[in-house]
Design a protein around this motif. Structure first.
Motif, PDB file in Angstrom:
ATOM      1  N   CYS A 159       2.113   1.799  -6.525  1.00 59.14           N
ATOM      2  CA  CYS A 159       3.521   2.750  -5.789  1.00 59.14           C
ATOM      3  C   CYS A 159       3.909   3.947  -6.410  1.00 59.14           C
ATOM      4  O   CYS A 159       4.151   4.895  -6.041  1.00 59.14           O
ATOM      5  N   ALA A 213       1.352   6.710  -5.749  1.00 62.91           N
ATOM      6  CA  ALA A 213       1.451   7.269  -4.455  1.00 62.91           C
ATOM      7  C   ALA A 213       2.795   8.046  -4.475  1.00 62.91           C
ATOM      8  O   ALA A 213       2.992   9.159  -3.705  1.00 62.91           O
ATOM      9  N   TYR A 261       2.784  11.799  -2.987  1.00 58.66           N
ATOM     10  CA  TYR A 261       3.390  12.049  -1.528  1.00 58.66           C
ATOM     11  C   TYR A 261       4.789  12.385  -1.361  1.00 58.66           C
ATOM     12  O   TYR A 261       5.458  12.774  -0.480  1.00 58.66           O
ATOM     13  N   LEU A 290      10.033   9.435   2.507  1.00 58.18           N
ATOM     14  CA  LEU A 290       8.853   8.476   2.229  1.00 58.18           C
ATOM     15  C   LEU A 290       9.505   6.929   2.000  1.00 58.18           C
ATOM     16  O   LEU A 290      10.817   6.810   1.376  1.00 58.18           O
ATOM     17  N   CYS A 300       8.803   3.067   0.755  1.00 51.81           N
ATOM     18  CA  CYS A 300       7.891   2.142  -0.079  1.00 51.81           C
ATOM     19  C   CYS A 300       8.190   0.815  -0.194  1.00 51.81           C
ATOM     20  O   CYS A 300       9.727   0.550  -0.452  1.00 51.81           O
ATOM     21  N   ASN A 317       7.075  -2.624  -1.572  1.00 49.30           N
ATOM     22  CA  ASN A 317       6.502  -3.468  -2.627  1.00 49.30           C
ATOM     23  C   ASN A 317       6.648  -4.904  -2.757  1.00 49.30           C
ATOM     24  O   ASN A 317       7.555  -5.291  -3.390  1.00 49.30           O
ATOM     25  N   ARG A 350       5.687   9.445   5.195  1.00 46.44           N
ATOM     26  CA  ARG A 350       4.752   8.406   4.820  1.00 46.44           C
ATOM     27  C   ARG A 350       5.379   6.963   4.471  1.00 46.44           C
ATOM     28  O   ARG A 350       6.538   6.992   3.938  1.00 46.44           O
ATOM     29  N   ILE A 371       4.409   3.659   2.191  1.00 45.49           N
ATOM     30  CA  ILE A 371       3.722   2.905   1.132  1.00 45.49           C
ATOM     31  C   ILE A 371       3.922   1.405   1.409  1.00 45.49           C
ATOM     32  O   ILE A 371       4.903   1.101   1.260  1.00 45.49           O
ATOM     33  N   SER A 380       2.689  -2.165  -0.437  1.00 45.53           N
ATOM     34  CA  SER A 380       1.993  -2.711  -1.631  1.00 45.53           C
ATOM     35  C   SER A 380       2.654  -4.200  -1.870  1.00 45.53           C
ATOM     36  O   SER A 380       3.546  -4.686  -1.155  1.00 45.53           O
ATOM     37  N   ALA A 401      -2.851  -1.099  -2.079  1.00 46.82           N
ATOM     38  CA  ALA A 401      -1.669  -0.461  -1.396  1.00 46.82           C
ATOM     39  C   ALA A 401      -2.394   0.452  -0.272  1.00 46.82           C
ATOM     40  O   ALA A 401      -3.419   0.756  -0.181  1.00 46.82           O
ATOM     41  N   ILE A 410      -1.382   3.330   2.574  1.00 48.05           N
ATOM     42  CA  ILE A 410      -0.534   4.653   2.847  1.00 48.05           C
ATOM     43  C   ILE A 410      -0.591   5.072   4.064  1.00 48.05           C
ATOM     44  O   ILE A 410      -1.887   5.236   4.386  1.00 48.05           O
TER      45      ILE A 410
END
Length: 298
Positions: free
Chosen positions: A156, A159, A163, A234, A236, A238, A258, A260, A262, A295, A297
């Motif tokens: 992460c 990324a 990004y 963005l 994320c 996780n 984007r 992400i 994970s 991960a 993306i």
């Protein structure tokens, strides 16, 4: 999935006994995070993981009193179920007594700064000055998952460095807050949101953000991600594969740039990818691997 705040350092310092009880578990590398989580839930004041041979690791949980074996077994079973791992991932379990002085010194020595691209993750007792493009993040080990040492955290962070070029970031399942803190330090003017269903984890994240002097720039929320949250350039997440699959439509709806994903084991990548296709994703999906973890993306 993020564990409750165990206040590891405080617990160790306040222990009345001069001894600690170390529970050593030999497990398959893919089960490391699940086992660490289970030990913390069973009352461990902190965990330590050492790589062994042939895809195995030793995860040690340190307890101020003799751990309750039945509670440990229950938490292990629950964690392995959530991570969709078989019980055979845990190979062996042994209990030993460790003098407190030796344990404290050994435990601190095992936590050294971790470099992930331009990010440097360090414990509080090791001061590293920021210089040039290097971004230093101070995280208290043992408080919750997300100390930069696990493969999913590294994926992460890499990324985010590559990004995060927009003006907003959303961290779903923030844990220690490390990813939100990384985003806030990388782009000081950006709008940063972070959420976690565990209230104790949010308390840990807020404290870590304060230590890193970015607390006023991150909006922490107790609860799950939902449609009414502000979208972000963005996003994320996780988490674990099953949770990601369940909340995928919401994650995609909140992503302006984007996404992400994970916390996904290599054998779970196809299931997560198929869910993306079901939700209408037709663009390129980058797949990045680190050991047994991956991960995606979008």
């Amino acid at each position: 999935m993020e564990p409750k705040d165990q206040s590891a350092i405080g617990n160790r310092q306040s222990a009345i006994s001069n001894e600690w009880h170390a529970l050593d578990l030999e497990v398959e590398a893919a089960a490391r995070e699940a086992v660490e989580y289970a030990l913390m839930e069973a009352g461990s004041g902190g965990t330590e993981t050492v790589d062994k041979s042939e895809g195995l690791v030793q995860v040690t949980g340190y307890f101020p009193n003799t751990p309750q074996r039945e509670l440990v077994r229950y938490q292990l079973a629950e964690a392995l179920r959530v991570y969709d791992l078989p019980s055979s991932c845990v190979r062996d379990m042994n209990l030993r007594v460790v003098p407190e002085r030796d344990w404290l010194a050994e435990w601190k020595q095992s936590w050294q700064p971790v470099d992930v691209g331009k990010f440097v993750i360090t414990p509080p007792w090791i001061e590293i000055p920021e210089s040039g493009d290097r971004v230093v993040i101070t995280i208290e080990p043992g408080m919750a998952f997300g100390t930069g040492t696990h493969e999913t955290s590294r994926l992460c962070l890499a990324a985010i460095e590559e990004y995060f070029t927009g003006e907003s970031f959303l961290d779903v399942g923030t844990g220690t807050g490390i990813l939100a803190i990384a985003a806030a330090k990388l782009k000081p003017e950006a709008s940063i949101q972070a959420c976690d269903t565990d209230e104790a984890a949010i308390s840990v994240a807020i404290e870590n953000a304060r230590i890193n002097k970015v607390a006023k720039r991150i909006s922490f929320v107790v609860g799950s991600v939902h449609d009414e949250m502000a979208s972000a350039d963005l996003v994320c997440a996780n988490l674990t594969a099953d949770v990601i699959i369940e909340i995928m439509p919401t994650l995609l709806q909140l992503t302006c740039g984007r996404l992400i994903l994970s916390g996904i084991l290599t054998e779970q990548v196809s299931a997560v990818y198929e869910r993306l296709l079901e939700c209408g994703v037709s663009g390129e999906v980058q797949k990045v691997y680190d050991g047994e973890w991956a991960a995606l993306i979008v």
